[in-house]
Design a protein around this motif. Structure first.
Motif, PDB file in Angstrom:
ATOM      1  N   LYS A 152       0.831  -1.204   0.000  1.00 53.70           N
ATOM      2  CA  LYS A 152       0.000   0.000   0.000  1.00 53.70           C
ATOM      3  C   LYS A 152       0.865   1.254   0.000  1.00 53.70           C
ATOM      4  N   LYS A 153       1.878   1.287   0.833  1.00 51.64           N
ATOM      5  CA  LYS A 153       2.776   2.446   0.881  1.00 51.64           C
ATOM      6  C   LYS A 153       3.439   2.675  -0.474  1.00 51.64           C
ATOM      7  N   LEU A 154       3.880   1.593  -1.098  1.00 53.27           N
ATOM      8  CA  LEU A 154       4.521   1.699  -2.413  1.00 53.27           C
ATOM      9  C   LEU A 154       3.541   2.168  -3.478  1.00 53.27           C
ATOM     10  N   PHE A 155       2.299   1.699  -3.400  1.00 53.29           N
ATOM     11  CA  PHE A 155       1.289   2.038  -4.405  1.00 53.29           C
ATOM     12  C   PHE A 155       1.075   3.544  -4.483  1.00 53.29           C
ATOM     13  N   PHE A 156       1.167   4.216  -3.347  1.00 57.96           N
ATOM     14  CA  PHE A 156       0.928   5.655  -3.296  1.00 57.96           C
ATOM     15  C   PHE A 156       2.220   6.487  -3.311  1.00 57.96           C
TER      16      PHE A 156
ATOM     17  N   ASP B 231     -33.739   0.678 -18.577  1.00 59.04           N
ATOM     18  CA  ASP B 231     -33.788  -0.256 -17.456  1.00 59.04           C
ATOM     19  C   ASP B 231     -32.483  -1.033 -17.320  1.00 59.04           C
ATOM     20  N   LEU B 232     -31.856  -1.362 -18.442  1.00 60.43           N
ATOM     21  CA  LEU B 232     -30.566  -2.050 -18.395  1.00 60.43           C
ATOM     22  C   LEU B 232     -29.529  -1.176 -17.696  1.00 60.43           C
ATOM     23  N   LYS B 233     -29.519   0.105 -18.015  1.00 63.06           N
ATOM     24  CA  LYS B 233     -28.602   1.014 -17.334  1.00 63.06           C
ATOM     25  C   LYS B 233     -28.902   1.048 -15.837  1.00 63.06           C
ATOM     26  N   ALA B 234     -30.180   1.106 -15.488  1.00 66.62           N
ATOM     27  CA  ALA B 234     -30.556   1.142 -14.071  1.00 66.62           C
ATOM     28  C   ALA B 234     -30.038  -0.092 -13.343  1.00 66.62           C
ATOM     29  N   PHE B 235     -30.147  -1.252 -13.989  1.00 69.72           N
ATOM     30  CA  PHE B 235     -29.606  -2.461 -13.369  1.00 69.72           C
ATOM     31  C   PHE B 235     -28.087  -2.377 -13.226  1.00 69.72           C
ATOM     32  N   LEU B 236     -27.395  -1.970 -14.287  1.00 71.37           N
ATOM     33  CA  LEU B 236     -25.931  -1.913 -14.238  1.00 71.37           C
ATOM     34  C   LEU B 236     -25.443  -1.029 -13.098  1.00 71.37           C
ATOM     35  N   LEU B 237     -26.173   0.023 -12.819  1.00 65.67           N
ATOM     36  CA  LEU B 237     -25.759   0.919 -11.743  1.00 65.67           C
ATOM     37  C   LEU B 237     -25.962   0.294 -10.361  1.00 65.67           C
ATOM     38  N   THR B 238     -26.783  -0.760 -10.270  1.00 64.09           N
ATOM     39  CA  THR B 238     -26.920  -1.446  -8.977  1.00 64.09           C
ATOM     40  C   THR B 238     -25.667  -2.243  -8.629  1.00 64.09           C
ATOM     41  N   LEU B 239     -24.744  -2.362  -9.552  1.00 61.75           N
ATOM     42  CA  LEU B 239     -23.486  -3.071  -9.295  1.00 61.75           C
ATOM     43  C   LEU B 239     -22.414  -2.147  -8.718  1.00 61.75           C
ATOM     44  N   SER B 240     -22.784  -0.896  -8.442  1.00 61.28           N
ATOM     45  CA  SER B 240     -21.842   0.082  -7.899  1.00 61.28           C
ATOM     46  C   SER B 240     -21.687  -0.133  -6.391  1.00 61.28           C
ATOM     47  N   ASP B 241     -20.455  -0.066  -5.932  1.00 56.00           N
ATOM     48  CA  ASP B 241     -20.119  -0.390  -4.550  1.00 56.00           C
ATOM     49  C   ASP B 241     -19.521   0.837  -3.862  1.00 56.00           C
ATOM     50  N   GLU B 242     -20.375   1.621  -3.224  1.00 53.07           N
ATOM     51  CA  GLU B 242     -19.923   2.844  -2.553  1.00 53.07           C
ATOM     52  C   GLU B 242     -18.955   2.528  -1.407  1.00 53.07           C
ATOM     53  N   GLU B 243     -19.197   1.433  -0.726  1.00 60.10           N
ATOM     54  CA  GLU B 243     -18.309   1.064   0.379  1.00 60.10           C
ATOM     55  C   GLU B 243     -16.880   0.845  -0.122  1.00 60.10           C
ATOM     56  N   PHE B 244     -16.751   0.242  -1.294  1.00 56.99           N
ATOM     57  CA  PHE B 244     -15.426  -0.039  -1.844  1.00 56.99           C
ATOM     58  C   PHE B 244     -14.643   1.241  -2.103  1.00 56.99           C
ATOM     59  N   ILE B 245     -15.265   2.204  -2.775  1.00 57.50           N
ATOM     60  CA  ILE B 245     -14.505   3.408  -3.133  1.00 57.50           C
ATOM     61  C   ILE B 245     -14.225   4.305  -1.931  1.00 57.50           C
ATOM     62  N   ASN B 246     -14.922   4.055  -0.827  1.00 59.66           N
ATOM     63  CA  ASN B 246     -14.713   4.863   0.381  1.00 59.66           C
ATOM     64  C   ASN B 246     -13.990   4.092   1.485  1.00 59.66           C
ATOM     65  N   ASN B 247     -13.491   2.919   1.181  1.00 56.40           N
ATOM     66  CA  ASN B 247     -12.840   2.082   2.191  1.00 56.40           C
ATOM     67  C   ASN B 247     -11.515   2.714   2.609  1.00 56.40           C
ATOM     68  N   PRO B 248     -11.363   3.111   3.874  1.00 57.59           N
ATOM     69  CA  PRO B 248     -10.121   3.748   4.302  1.00 57.59           C
ATOM     70  C   PRO B 248      -8.899   2.859   4.180  1.00 57.59           C
ATOM     71  N   ASP B 249      -9.094   1.541   4.174  1.00 55.13           N
ATOM     72  CA  ASP B 249      -7.954   0.620   4.030  1.00 55.13           C
ATOM     73  C   ASP B 249      -7.320   0.709   2.653  1.00 55.13           C
ATOM     74  N   PHE B 250      -8.064   1.277   1.691  1.00 52.94           N
ATOM     75  CA  PHE B 250      -7.563   1.356   0.321  1.00 52.94           C
ATOM     76  C   PHE B 250      -7.080   2.754  -0.050  1.00 52.94           C
ATOM     77  N   LYS B 251      -7.125   3.676   0.908  1.00 51.13           N
ATOM     78  CA  LYS B 251      -6.718   5.054   0.624  1.00 51.13           C
ATOM     79  C   LYS B 251      -5.358   5.354   1.243  1.00 51.13           C
ATOM     80  N   GLU B 252      -4.722   6.371   0.721  1.00 53.30           N
ATOM     81  CA  GLU B 252      -3.409   6.752   1.209  1.00 53.30           C
ATOM     82  C   GLU B 252      -3.479   7.216   2.668  1.00 53.30           C
TER      83      GLU B 252
END
Length: 337
Positions: free
Chosen positions: A47-51, A316-337
């Motif tokens: 993680k340190k190297l990644f950032f 409707d297909l677009k609406a379904f595809l957007l249900t695959l979005s994971d807000e927890e993932f992009i806000n996970n502090p373990d994955f941030k600098e």
């Protein structure tokens, strides 16, 4: 009396992946190489190297410059810009659920075998981080922290490209996305709207969207087959994709199927970022398919231009595809600098 070293050997602590419930139910265990097991120290070092911008030639960019955590580890540019202001010809791929890429072929064209090897090229590539691996290793050796961190992670103060990329790969294998609205729906925690349900039905219907063959389903929570396909983008190819790697003309124009997770955060789309919106992507499969000698047999309606969805089914297909979005993932502090 007995002989003893003045310093006990440091033993790294095994790292336990937090595997989502659906992954446990639908997938086999992730692929962790025996020669690079996950440890808390290795993941923290990766993680340190990644950032760390020390991995670039002029110290101005890091891996995270093109793979932002809050953009699902991509950068929202059609083509990423390297330290010298140069652009490549491929879109930056998002990074998540990499530990379940069982064929171990990475990048849009599959040129990188193993996640460890994948990290080698961007550092040295003249249109990316444009650094010399020997000089990068020297920088890290002269750093106040890195020698100790490498010793704790790998039992040696030696620092080279092999150990650097091992650490990066350990961190990248922890990037797991599995808590979208659709995941919660499958676990019985939430309901879909009628539009989202119809969109999923369109996705799964071979007479309509026919998307699931390449992009997973309720039984494949990766939402990709991790294989390579010519999905009808062009009649001829300036970028041969997999064909340039294998040398087989039958592979011309084939690129890796990206996961459909987190599309809300990862525009633009396709290997060359040609589509700015999900509407454009859906229109491509609906009426924009281009025939070529290597087009995938799964593009069954290429002679009609595509699957010809109605405006409602597209929405409707677009609406379904957007249900695959994971807000927890992009806000996970373990994955941030």
């Amino acid at each position: 009396m007995s002989c003893s070293s003045s310093e006990e050997e440091y033993i790294p602590v095994p790292y336990q992946l937090e595997i989502p419930q659906l992954f446990k139910e639908k997938l086999i265990a992730p692929a962790i190489p025996n020669n690079n097991p996950l440890t808390q120290e290795g993941v923290a070092l990766g993680k340190k190297l990644f950032f760390d911008k020390k991995l670039s030639g002029d110290g101005s960019q890091s891996c995270a410059s093109c793979h932002h955590p809050q953009k699902a580890f991509t950068d929202n540019l059609q083509f990423s810009v390297g330290i010298d202001g140069k652009q490549g010809s491929r879109n930056s791929m998002p990074l998540f659920n990499l530990a379940w890429n069982f064929d171990e072929k990475f990048a849009w064209d599959g040129k990188d075998f193993t996640l460890e090897n994948q990290a080698l090229e961007p550092v040295a590539n003249p249109i990316e981080l444009h650094a010399n691996w020997t000089k990068v290793a020297e920088r890290l050796k002269n750093d106040a922290e890195y020698p100790t961190l490498f010793s704790q992670a790998f039992g040696t103060t030696k620092i080279d490209s092999t150990l650097i990329t091992k650490a990066l790969a350990q961190f990248e294998r922890t990037l797991i996305s599995g808590n979208s609205k659709f995941d919660k729906f499958l676990l019985g925690e939430v309901a879909l709207t009628p539009e989202e349900q119809n969109g999923f039905d369109v996705f799964m219907d071979e007479a309509k969207g026919d998307c699931f063959h390449c992009h997973g389903s309720n039984n494949n929570p990766l939402w990709t087959d991790n294989q390579f396909h010519n999905n009808g983008l062009d009649r001829s190819f300036s970028d041969l994709g997999l064909g340039a790697v294998t040398g087989d003309p039958a592979d011309h124009g084939k690129f890796k199927s990206p996961s459909l997770r987190n599309l809300k955060f990862t525009a633009p789309y396709m290997h060359d970022g040609r589509f700015a919106t999900l509407e454009e992507v859906i229109n491509h499969y609906s009426e924009g398919l281009q025939a070529s000698p290597t087009i995938d047999p799964l593009m069954k309606k290429v002679n009609q231009g595509g699957v010809n969805l109605t405006p409602k089914d597209k929405a409707d297909l677009k609406a379904f595809l957007l249900t695959l979005s994971d807000e927890e993932f992009i806000n996970n502090p373990d994955f941030k600098e």
